[in-house]
Design an enzyme around this catalytic site. Structure first.
Site, PDB file in Angstrom:
ATOM      1  N   LYS A 186       0.649  -1.042  -0.004  1.00 46.50           N
ATOM      2  CA  LYS A 186      -0.224   0.095  -0.349  1.00 46.50           C
ATOM      3  C   LYS A 186       0.876   0.900  -0.109  1.00 46.50           C
ATOM      4  CE  LYS A 186      -2.255   2.832   2.712  1.00 46.50           C
ATOM      5  NZ  LYS A 186      -1.324   3.594   1.556  1.00 46.50           N
ATOM      6  N   GLU A 261      10.492   1.327   9.706  1.00 44.50           N
ATOM      7  CA  GLU A 261      12.149   2.559   8.936  1.00 44.50           C
ATOM      8  C   GLU A 261      10.934   3.832   9.338  1.00 44.50           C
ATOM      9  OE1 GLU A 261      14.527   1.566   7.434  1.00 44.50           O
ATOM     10  OE2 GLU A 261      14.763  -0.338   6.708  1.00 44.50           O
ATOM     11  N   CYS A 295      14.242  10.314   4.206  1.00 38.95           N
ATOM     12  CA  CYS A 295      14.511  10.380   5.456  1.00 38.95           C
ATOM     13  C   CYS A 295      15.779  10.181   6.667  1.00 38.95           C
ATOM     14  CB  CYS A 295      14.314   8.907   5.882  1.00 38.95           C
ATOM     15  SG  CYS A 295      15.058   7.554   4.605  1.00 38.95           S
ATOM     16  N   GLU A 394      11.761  16.194  12.983  1.00 37.46           N
ATOM     17  CA  GLU A 394      11.979  16.009  11.517  1.00 37.46           C
ATOM     18  C   GLU A 394      12.052  17.343  10.762  1.00 37.46           C
ATOM     19  OE1 GLU A 394      10.780  12.529   9.883  1.00 37.46           O
ATOM     20  OE2 GLU A 394      12.735  12.481   8.830  1.00 37.46           O
TER      21      GLU A 394
HETATM   22  P1  NAD Z   1       2.673   8.767   7.437  1.00 32.55           P
HETATM   23  O1  NAD Z   1       3.255   7.490   8.695  1.00 32.55           O
HETATM   24  O2  NAD Z   1       2.058   9.421   7.140  1.00 32.55           O
HETATM   25  O3  NAD Z   1       2.816   7.776   5.582  1.00 32.55           O
HETATM   26  C1  NAD Z   1       3.489   6.568   5.048  1.00 32.55           C
HETATM   27  C2  NAD Z   1       2.459   5.545   4.889  1.00 32.55           C
HETATM   28  O4  NAD Z   1       1.386   4.718   5.676  1.00 32.55           O
HETATM   29  C3  NAD Z   1       1.248   5.889   3.606  1.00 32.55           C
HETATM   30  O5  NAD Z   1       1.068   5.160   2.506  1.00 32.55           O
HETATM   31  C4  NAD Z   1      -0.054   5.831   5.232  1.00 32.55           C
HETATM   32  O6  NAD Z   1      -0.817   5.949   4.100  1.00 32.55           O
HETATM   33  C5  NAD Z   1       0.090   4.652   5.140  1.00 32.55           C
HETATM   34  N1  NAD Z   1      -0.858   4.835   6.812  1.00 32.55           N
HETATM   35  C6  NAD Z   1      -1.553   6.082   7.619  1.00 32.55           C
HETATM   36  N2  NAD Z   1      -1.596   5.580   8.571  1.00 32.55           N
HETATM   37  C7  NAD Z   1      -1.666   3.970   8.471  1.00 32.55           C
HETATM   38  C8  NAD Z   1      -2.724   3.340   9.348  1.00 32.55           C
HETATM   39  N3  NAD Z   1      -2.991   4.088  10.559  1.00 32.55           N
HETATM   40  N4  NAD Z   1      -2.240   2.378   8.956  1.00 32.55           N
HETATM   41  C9  NAD Z   1      -1.712   1.877   8.293  1.00 32.55           C
HETATM   42  N5  NAD Z   1      -0.875   2.467   7.356  1.00 32.55           N
HETATM   43  C10 NAD Z   1      -1.237   3.783   7.596  1.00 32.55           C
HETATM   44  O7  NAD Z   1       4.047   9.226   6.791  1.00 32.55           O
HETATM   45  P2  NAD Z   1       4.349   9.916   5.029  1.00 32.55           P
HETATM   46  O8  NAD Z   1       3.929  11.272   5.541  1.00 32.55           O
HETATM   47  O9  NAD Z   1       3.867   9.367   3.840  1.00 32.55           O
HETATM   48  O10 NAD Z   1       6.153  10.339   5.039  1.00 32.55           O
HETATM   49  C11 NAD Z   1       7.521  10.722   5.771  1.00 32.55           C
HETATM   50  C12 NAD Z   1       8.104  10.215   6.795  1.00 32.55           C
HETATM   51  O11 NAD Z   1       8.563   8.544   6.186  1.00 32.55           O
HETATM   52  C13 NAD Z   1       8.770  10.998   7.595  1.00 32.55           C
HETATM   53  O12 NAD Z   1       8.925  10.517   9.418  1.00 32.55           O
HETATM   54  C14 NAD Z   1      10.301  10.274   6.905  1.00 32.55           C
HETATM   55  O13 NAD Z   1      11.309  10.098   7.122  1.00 32.55           O
HETATM   56  C15 NAD Z   1       9.541   8.832   6.873  1.00 32.55           C
HETATM   57  N6  NAD Z   1      10.601   7.899   5.854  1.00 32.55           N
HETATM   58  C16 NAD Z   1      11.504   6.918   6.423  1.00 32.55           C
HETATM   59  C17 NAD Z   1      12.769   6.045   5.889  1.00 32.55           C
HETATM   60  C18 NAD Z   1      13.320   5.642   5.668  1.00 32.55           C
HETATM   61  O14 NAD Z   1      13.477   4.183   5.164  1.00 32.55           O
HETATM   62  N7  NAD Z   1      13.615   5.143   7.238  1.00 32.55           N
HETATM   63  C19 NAD Z   1      12.262   6.293   4.131  1.00 32.55           C
HETATM   64  C20 NAD Z   1      11.383   7.450   3.672  1.00 32.55           C
HETATM   65  C21 NAD Z   1      10.688   8.154   4.463  1.00 32.55           C
END
Ligand code: NAD
Length: 502
Positions: A186, A261, A295, A394
């Site tokens: 997803k 992650e 990230c 962040e």
């Molecule tokens: P987010 O947590 O808002 O969303 C990530 C994913 O989770 C999306 O697909 C979203 O639809 C889904 N999601 C949201 N609520 C959910 C729930 N209750 N149950 C299941 N899935 C759910 O993050 P974002 O704003 O899309 O991304 C930014 C974040 O991602 C930053 O904190 C960044 O550092 C992190 N990130 C980490 C890495 C890594 O490898 N460590 C890589 C890229 C991004």
């Protein structure tokens, strides 16, 4: 919708309006609320699709169970050949994938082209692993032959964010499939298109129907239903700490493992004896690549006092020269922020820093001449104190917070003083110091006299607040397996502990 986007969507989906989830090898329209995608570069609507909702997630897990059996029915070498074909197909369709990614994620086209090449590398790398995953024989002290099997988990869930959609999807799909699993992926509801394209390409490469399913839908609907489904053996989540915590809680209730992650607030430490020209360029690449929506962004520059003013001025002058602009322009180095909400959060954190006494050495708002879209200028903040939110949280935008230190121990303490432990770097001419600092900074990835280099061959992941588990490399592959220990009695007359034969 732009003509270019329409053209590329039509190439993949027949008609752009047919974009939806990929479930059991079929394009499936959602039944939930409308999700409108907005062009990050203009803030104008791109197109809309319907949320696949919880029913979509359940339907995908239904077919993934059969997809798992079909994938397992192939030999490991045959699975590897499918992944190898996938690497070739990604290369053949690279330009279209890069354009779709650039328009929808708002990333510079040159970055998107490079990321698509990396996705092909990921499938090639894990194709090679598919038939090299084996157990061990263990010389147990009984008459048994004891061996272990590295088995696939079954149906795994993958949930990915909006900042590097195709990169993250390839990063997780390739090892999961190489280890013999079926996947329900997803992607973020804001950037689902290239992940669905990868699903289509995997079918073209020969993955059986149901083995790879991609859900176009919201996190709280489709994502929640997916992680909560007891048939899901493991969830690999890439995203924010808040969502990661919710996913870990749901997984724990189902007694299922997960990999998290999460985010970062990485420290880029520069000592006075460093090559300052290289460090200044490295600091810009560390923080401003992908407009800071990365990230691993080196969003804190820790500089030793004697060179602090000089280095900060060099970095600020460089940042002011970066080409900020439209994602499809070849010359663009820094694109827009992907969405309005994130743009507002960046502006808020910077303003709070300025109000608390920080000083913008460059940037601090919209770049001149870019009034539409979600653009934010590369920003270098001096006078930042460690207690300011901009130094602790962040930002996920092109904002570099500079802090000054005197001694090595102080630099290490500052580097370790956030709730994140994802990445970091040190710049110094002293080889012993470089290794001392690398050992003492808490981070899953650490660079010496460099920043950002990553490879699918080398493990990647966070410590503590940045998550747990590993992706990439052999360790990333093992996350998608479980070990079974098999005992074979080789001595028909071996005594039994107890029991009766009638
Ligand atoms: P987010 O947590 O808002 O969303 C990530 C994913 O989770 C999306 O697909 C979203 O639809 C889904 N999601 C949201 N609520 C959910 C729930 N209750 N149950 C299941 N899935 C759910 O993050 P974002 O704003 O899309 O991304 C930014 C974040 O991602 C930053 O904190 C960044 O550092 C992190 N990130 C980490 C890495 C890594 O490898 N460590 C890589 C890229 C991004």
């Amino acid at each position: 919708m732009t003509g270019l986007l329409d053209k590329h969507l039509s190439l993949w989906f027949g008609r752009a309006e047919r974009f939806g989830s990929l479930i059991g090898g079929e394009a499936v329209a959602g039944s939930g609320a409308e999700i409108a995608l907005v062009d990050p570069a203009t803030a104008q609507p791109l197109f809309a699709y319907a949320d696949c909702a919880g029913e979509g997630a359940t339907a995908a897990v239904d077919v993934a169970e059969a997809g798992f059996a079909a994938w397992q029915a192939l030999t490991a070498s045959a699975r590897g050949r499918v992944l190898w074909r996938m690497a070739e197909l990604v290369r053949q369709r690279a330009e279209s994938l890069a354009v779709l990614e650039a328009v929808i994620a708002g990333k510079p086209i040159r970055d998107c082209r490079a990321e698509v090449v990396k996705v092909a590398e990921m499938f090639g790398y894990y194709a090679g692993w598919a038939d090299k995953l084996h157990g061990e024989t263990i010389p147990v002290p009984t008459s048994h032959l004891n061996y272990t099997r590295r088995e696939a988990l079954g149906v795994v869930a993958q949930i990915t964010p909006w900042n590097a959609p195709i990169f993250t999807a390839g990063w997780q799909l390739a090892p999961a499939l190489a280890a013999g699993n079926a996947v329900v992926l997803k992607p973020s509801e804001l950037t689902p298109v290239t992940s669905v394209c990868l699903g289509l390409l995997l079918h073209e490469a020969g993955v059986p129907h149901g083995t790879v399913n991609v859900l176009a839908g919201y996190g709280h609907t489709a994502g929640g239903a997916l992680v909560g489904d007891r048939r899901v053996a493991k969830t690999v989540f890439v995203g924010s700490p808040a969502t990661g915590r919710a996913i870990a809680e749901t997984s724990a209730r189902n007694l299922r493992p997960c990999v998290l992650e999460l985010g970062g607030k990485s420290a880029n430490i520069v000592f006075s004896d460093a090559d300052l020209t290289r460090a200044a360029k490295g600091a810009q690449a560390a923080c401003f690549a992908a407009a800071g929506q990365s990230c691993t962004a080196g969003s804190r520059l820790l500089v030793q006092r004697p060179v602090a003013e000089r280095l900060m001025a060099m970095v600020a002058r460089g940042a002011a020269r970066l080409q900020v602009g439209a994602p499809l322009e070849d010359s663009t180095e820094v694109g827009p922020i992907q969405n309005a909400r994130q743009h507002a959060r960046i502006a808020e954190l910077v303003q709070a820093g300025l109000n608390a006494g920080a000083e913008a050495l460059t940037g601090g708002g919209r770049p001149a001449g870019l009034d539409a879209g979600h653009f934010y200028a590369p920003t270098v903040l001096g006078g930042v104190r460690p207690d300011m939110p901009v130094a602790r949280e962040e930002v996920f935008g092109p904002v570099l917070s500079c802090l000054v230190f005197d001694e090595e121990d102080e630099a290490i303490a500052l580097a370790n003083a956030t709730s994140f432990d994802l990445a970091g770097a040190v710049w110094t001419g002293d080889v012993a110091r470089a290794h001392r600092v690398a050992a003492k900074v808490r981070a899953g990835s650490f660079w010496i006299n460099g920043y950002r280099t990553l490879s699918v061959m080398s493990p990647f992941g966070g410590m503590q607040g940045s998550g747990y588990g590993r992706s990439s490399g052999h360790e990333g592959l093992l996350e998608y397996t479980q070990t079974k220990s098999v005992w074979v009695e080789t001595d028909d007359s071996a005594p039994q502990p107890f029991g009766y034969a009638d």
